[in-house]
Write an enzyme that holds these catalytic residues in place. Structure first.
Site, PDB file in Angstrom:
ATOM      1  N   LEU A 171       0.825  -1.219   0.000  1.00  0.00           N
ATOM      2  CA  LEU A 171       0.000   0.000   0.000  1.00  0.00           C
ATOM      3  C   LEU A 171       0.847   1.250   0.000  1.00  0.00           C
ATOM      4  O   LEU A 171       0.422   2.314  -0.453  1.00  0.00           O
ATOM      5  CB  LEU A 171      -0.903   0.021   1.240  1.00  0.00           C
ATOM      6  CG  LEU A 171      -1.954  -1.077   1.333  1.00  0.00           C
ATOM      7  CD1 LEU A 171      -2.641  -1.045   2.676  1.00  0.00           C
ATOM      8  CD2 LEU A 171      -2.969  -0.920   0.207  1.00  0.00           C
ATOM      9  N   HIS A 173       4.990   3.031   1.300  1.00  0.00           N
ATOM     10  CA  HIS A 173       6.260   2.888   1.995  1.00  0.00           C
ATOM     11  C   HIS A 173       6.548   4.219   2.658  1.00  0.00           C
ATOM     12  O   HIS A 173       6.471   5.258   2.025  1.00  0.00           O
ATOM     13  CB  HIS A 173       7.334   2.551   0.957  1.00  0.00           C
ATOM     14  CG  HIS A 173       8.638   2.243   1.568  1.00  0.00           C
ATOM     15  ND1 HIS A 173       8.900   1.049   2.201  1.00  0.00           N
ATOM     16  CD2 HIS A 173       9.761   2.987   1.678  1.00  0.00           C
ATOM     17  CE1 HIS A 173      10.129   1.070   2.661  1.00  0.00           C
ATOM     18  NE2 HIS A 173      10.676   2.235   2.370  1.00  0.00           N
ATOM     19  N   GLY A 174       6.835   4.183   3.942  1.00  0.00           N
ATOM     20  CA  GLY A 174       7.089   5.441   4.644  1.00  0.00           C
ATOM     21  C   GLY A 174       8.500   5.519   5.137  1.00  0.00           C
ATOM     22  O   GLY A 174       9.384   4.795   4.674  1.00  0.00           O
ATOM     23  N   GLY A 176       9.765   4.627   7.960  1.00  0.00           N
ATOM     24  CA  GLY A 176      10.303   3.533   8.767  1.00  0.00           C
ATOM     25  C   GLY A 176       9.949   2.165   8.255  1.00  0.00           C
ATOM     26  O   GLY A 176      10.675   1.197   8.476  1.00  0.00           O
ATOM     27  N   GLY A 177       8.846   2.049   7.563  1.00  0.00           N
ATOM     28  CA  GLY A 177       8.408   0.707   7.195  1.00  0.00           C
ATOM     29  C   GLY A 177       7.592   0.675   5.925  1.00  0.00           C
ATOM     30  O   GLY A 177       7.430   1.675   5.237  1.00  0.00           O
ATOM     31  N   THR A 178       7.087  -0.534   5.656  1.00  0.00           N
ATOM     32  CA  THR A 178       6.285  -0.741   4.456  1.00  0.00           C
ATOM     33  C   THR A 178       4.915  -1.250   4.903  1.00  0.00           C
ATOM     34  O   THR A 178       4.831  -2.082   5.800  1.00  0.00           O
ATOM     35  CB  THR A 178       6.959  -1.799   3.564  1.00  0.00           C
ATOM     36  OG1 THR A 178       8.312  -1.382   3.367  1.00  0.00           O
ATOM     37  CG2 THR A 178       6.279  -1.917   2.229  1.00  0.00           C
ATOM     38  N   VAL A 179       3.869  -0.721   4.270  1.00  0.00           N
ATOM     39  CA  VAL A 179       2.512  -1.130   4.643  1.00  0.00           C
ATOM     40  C   VAL A 179       1.937  -2.016   3.532  1.00  0.00           C
ATOM     41  O   VAL A 179       2.018  -1.677   2.350  1.00  0.00           O
ATOM     42  CB  VAL A 179       1.611   0.103   4.875  1.00  0.00           C
ATOM     43  CG1 VAL A 179       0.205  -0.322   5.294  1.00  0.00           C
ATOM     44  CG2 VAL A 179       2.207   1.025   5.939  1.00  0.00           C
ATOM     45  N   ASP A 282       2.580  12.958  14.921  1.00  0.00           N
ATOM     46  CA  ASP A 282       2.865  12.797  13.488  1.00  0.00           C
ATOM     47  C   ASP A 282       1.604  13.064  12.669  1.00  0.00           C
ATOM     48  O   ASP A 282       1.256  12.305  11.765  1.00  0.00           O
ATOM     49  CB  ASP A 282       3.407  11.375  13.234  1.00  0.00           C
ATOM     50  CG  ASP A 282       4.229  11.297  11.960  1.00  0.00           C
ATOM     51  OD1 ASP A 282       4.539  12.362  11.383  1.00  0.00           O
ATOM     52  OD2 ASP A 282       4.549  10.169  11.530  1.00  0.00           O
TER      53      ASP A 282
HETATM   54  P1  ATP Z   1       5.951   8.286   7.395  1.00  0.00           P
HETATM   55  O1  ATP Z   1       6.552   6.927   7.539  1.00  0.00           O
HETATM   56  O2  ATP Z   1       6.943   9.354   7.133  1.00  0.00           O
HETATM   57  O3  ATP Z   1       5.026   8.586   8.521  1.00  0.00           O
HETATM   58  P2  ATP Z   1       3.740   7.592   5.663  1.00  0.00           P
HETATM   59  O4  ATP Z   1       2.690   7.845   6.674  1.00  0.00           O
HETATM   60  O5  ATP Z   1       3.415   7.984   4.260  1.00  0.00           O
HETATM   61  O6  ATP Z   1       5.085   8.299   6.055  1.00  0.00           O
HETATM   62  P3  ATP Z   1       3.490   4.770   6.252  1.00  0.00           P
HETATM   63  O7  ATP Z   1       2.903   5.081   7.575  1.00  0.00           O
HETATM   64  O8  ATP Z   1       4.515   3.693   6.175  1.00  0.00           O
HETATM   65  O9  ATP Z   1       4.149   6.072   5.639  1.00  0.00           O
HETATM   66  O10 ATP Z   1       2.295   4.436   5.278  1.00  0.00           O
HETATM   67  C1  ATP Z   1       2.518   4.246   3.918  1.00  0.00           C
HETATM   68  C2  ATP Z   1       1.209   4.349   3.176  1.00  0.00           C
HETATM   69  O11 ATP Z   1       0.433   3.188   3.427  1.00  0.00           O
HETATM   70  C3  ATP Z   1       0.306   5.499   3.662  1.00  0.00           C
HETATM   71  O12 ATP Z   1       0.639   6.696   3.038  1.00  0.00           O
HETATM   72  C4  ATP Z   1      -1.071   5.003   3.240  1.00  0.00           C
HETATM   73  O13 ATP Z   1      -1.321   5.383   1.909  1.00  0.00           O
HETATM   74  C5  ATP Z   1      -0.943   3.504   3.376  1.00  0.00           C
HETATM   75  N1  ATP Z   1      -1.584   3.029   4.594  1.00  0.00           N
HETATM   76  C6  ATP Z   1      -1.090   3.043   5.841  1.00  0.00           C
HETATM   77  N2  ATP Z   1      -1.952   2.505   6.724  1.00  0.00           N
HETATM   78  C7  ATP Z   1      -3.033   2.139   6.014  1.00  0.00           C
HETATM   79  C8  ATP Z   1      -4.311   1.533   6.355  1.00  0.00           C
HETATM   80  N3  ATP Z   1      -4.614   1.199   7.602  1.00  0.00           N
HETATM   81  N4  ATP Z   1      -5.196   1.320   5.357  1.00  0.00           N
HETATM   82  C9  ATP Z   1      -4.900   1.669   4.089  1.00  0.00           C
HETATM   83  N5  ATP Z   1      -3.753   2.256   3.713  1.00  0.00           N
HETATM   84  C10 ATP Z   1      -2.823   2.482   4.648  1.00  0.00           C
END
Ligand code: ATP
Ligand code: MG
Length: 440
Positions: A171, A173-174, A176-179, A282
């Site tokens: 979904l 990648h942020g 710290g991790g990958t979702v 955050d």
């Molecule tokens: P950072 O790590 O700097 O906070 P981020 O929020 O973009 O950045 P992640 O928290 O790793 O990074 O999330 C990556 C992406 O995954 C998000 O931008 C979002 O689009 C998707 N995502 C995260 N959680 C969910 C969820 N519960 N349902 C659907 N999509 C999600």
């Protein structure tokens, strides 16, 4: 008998119809007693009940020559019913039993494109900034809703093992991790699983797990539901509710009447966290999630100091949504979250980050006067809300109660989830159409 007027055609209400929802798992028939009262959103909710894993934003029906026609609104639903009633009448006149109205749900892909600012500065987490204690003492004391018996049930039922998870697409990648989108086979539930690599001792792992326990107790419609967390080797996986509309950073400019309803949910979510003495730390568009039901929920709040610190050790970085006092390394509290609300909503309203890009140094957020929304394009209440949230002096920003009582929030605090729901569905549909065009 009722006479219905749909698209200027008068139709005899056939005292209820049967709608056959065609799903990959088979047909589901549902009878509708008063088709004249049916609206698009109700039908979508019914479809989602029979297809909980899919992101359904629209459906189709077949016309007399077998062409598929899409239904995305009340107007199109009326046209479909009008067509169906005509066919039904014809079948009746020919002495036939009318066929059910067959509809084909359109299940969409989860959004994947994101606009990331990619802003990084070399600020290490400052232990002095661990300021849970800075949360106002005047706040309502811990309002954890669940009883310990219920909590025990959740802990037992909620346990998710790594081997029971089927990973689907990534979904995002942020920092710290990958979702990942994933399916929990035993719980028969779609999840979002955030996987973060962490090279830490078992002791620290245990500390993180115990700090995350508070997430089981969070119970708010404005906060993402937490299911479970576990370590496998040097990776922690955090399993939460999946939101089929994704995060707000992928949406372009959001109209004020939609943004108002989103702001109500965000302020409610933060007020809830603050009541538990949790600072979000955050707040930004990528941590605000939406779904096709019109719900808006916050995620990625810093409940585990150890987790935040461990991530920060590997990925040195911070973000442009931080309040000036945080950028300067000063003590901060609730008011820092309030700043982040202001700058996030300003970006969502304008469709662009409100400071000039590329942002060489976050220092300009500290030094310069905060930007203001153009009064010609937005309502006075909205402009005032953002301006108040983005006061440079933390104490001048609204405190939790003032935030909830701001006229902009009051105006949109009408419980109308349909506005956000319709908007999310429309945006997903548009995105799908663009993707399809790109493929041709
Ligand atoms: P950072 O790590 O700097 O906070 P981020 O929020 O973009 O950045 P992640 O928290 O790793 O990074 O999330 C990556 C992406 O995954 C998000 O931008 C979002 O689009 C998707 N995502 C995260 N959680 C969910 C969820 N519960 N349902 C659907 N999509 C999600
Ligand atoms: Mg995030």
């Amino acid at each position: 008998m009722l006479i219905l007027y749909l698209n200027n055609v008068s139709i005899m209400d056939p005292e209820g119809i049967v709608i056959r929802i065609k799903t990959p798992a088979g047909d589901m028939d549902s009878s509708v007693d008063s088709p004249s009262l049916l609206n698009f959103n109700d039908l979508l909710v019914a479809i989602r009940d029979v297809m909980p894993e899919a992101t359904v934003t629209a459906f189709e029906y077949e016309d007399e020559v077998g062409d598929r026609i899409t239904v995305r609104s009340d107007e199109e639903l009326k046209a479909m019913l009008s067509y169906y009633f005509n066919t039904m009448n014809e079948q009746r006149m020919n002495g036939l039993m009318p066929d059910p109205l067959q509809i084909f749900p359109r299940a969409g892909k989860t959004p994947g494109i994101r606009n990331i600012h990619g802003l990084k500065v070399n600020t290490r987490p400052n232990p002095a900034n661990d300021c849970t204690h800075a949360v106002q003492d005047t706040m309502a004391s811990n309002s954890l809703k669940k009883s310990s018996a219920e909590l025990k049930r959740i802990l037992t039922n909620g346990q998710i093992n790594a081997q029971d998870i089927h990973y689907q697409e990534q979904l995002g990648h942020g920092n710290g991790g990958t979702v990942y989108k994933a399916y929990h086979i035993i719980g028969k539930r779609v999840l979002a699983v955030k996987v973060i690599p962490l090279d830490i001792t078992v002791e620290l792992q245990k500390q993180i797990m115990s700090e995350l326990e508070i997430l089981y107790k969070c119970d708010s419609p404005y906060i993402i539901t937490f299911f479970s967390a576990f370590f496998v080797e040097n990776r922690i996986s955090i399993c939460t509710e999946f939101m089929d509309g994704g995060s707000l950073d992928v949406y372009k400019r959001i109209p004020e009447h939609v943004l108002g309803r989103i702001a109500v949910a965000v302020v409610n979510g933060l007020t809830y966290l603050w009541s538990l003495k949790i600072l979000h730390r955050d707040v930004k568009p990528s941590n605000m999630l939406v779904n096709t039901r019109g719900q808006v929920k916050l995620c990625d709040f810093g409940v585990s100091t150890q987790l935040v610190n461990s991530i920060a050790k590997t990925y040195v970085g911070t973000n442009a949504y931080m309040a000036p006092e945080r950028i300067s390394g000063e003590q901060y509290g609730i008011h820092a979250d309030v700043w982040s609300v202001g700058i996030s909503f300003m970006e969502l309203a304008l469709g662009m980050f409100p400071y000039p890009q590329p942002l060489q140094l976050l220092q300009c957020i500290v030094d310069e006067d905060p930007p203001v929304l153009p009064v010609s394009q937005f309502s006075e209440k909205f402009v005032h809300f953002i301006t108040q949230c983005m006061r440079r002096q933390p104490k001048e920003r609204p405190a939790p109660n003032n935030l909830m009582d701001h006229s902009f929030i009051i105006q949109y605090n009408d419980g109308n989830a349909e506005v956000v729901s319709m908007w999310v569905c429309r945006c997903l549909e548009e995105r799908r159409a663009q993707e399809a065009q790109g493929r041709v």
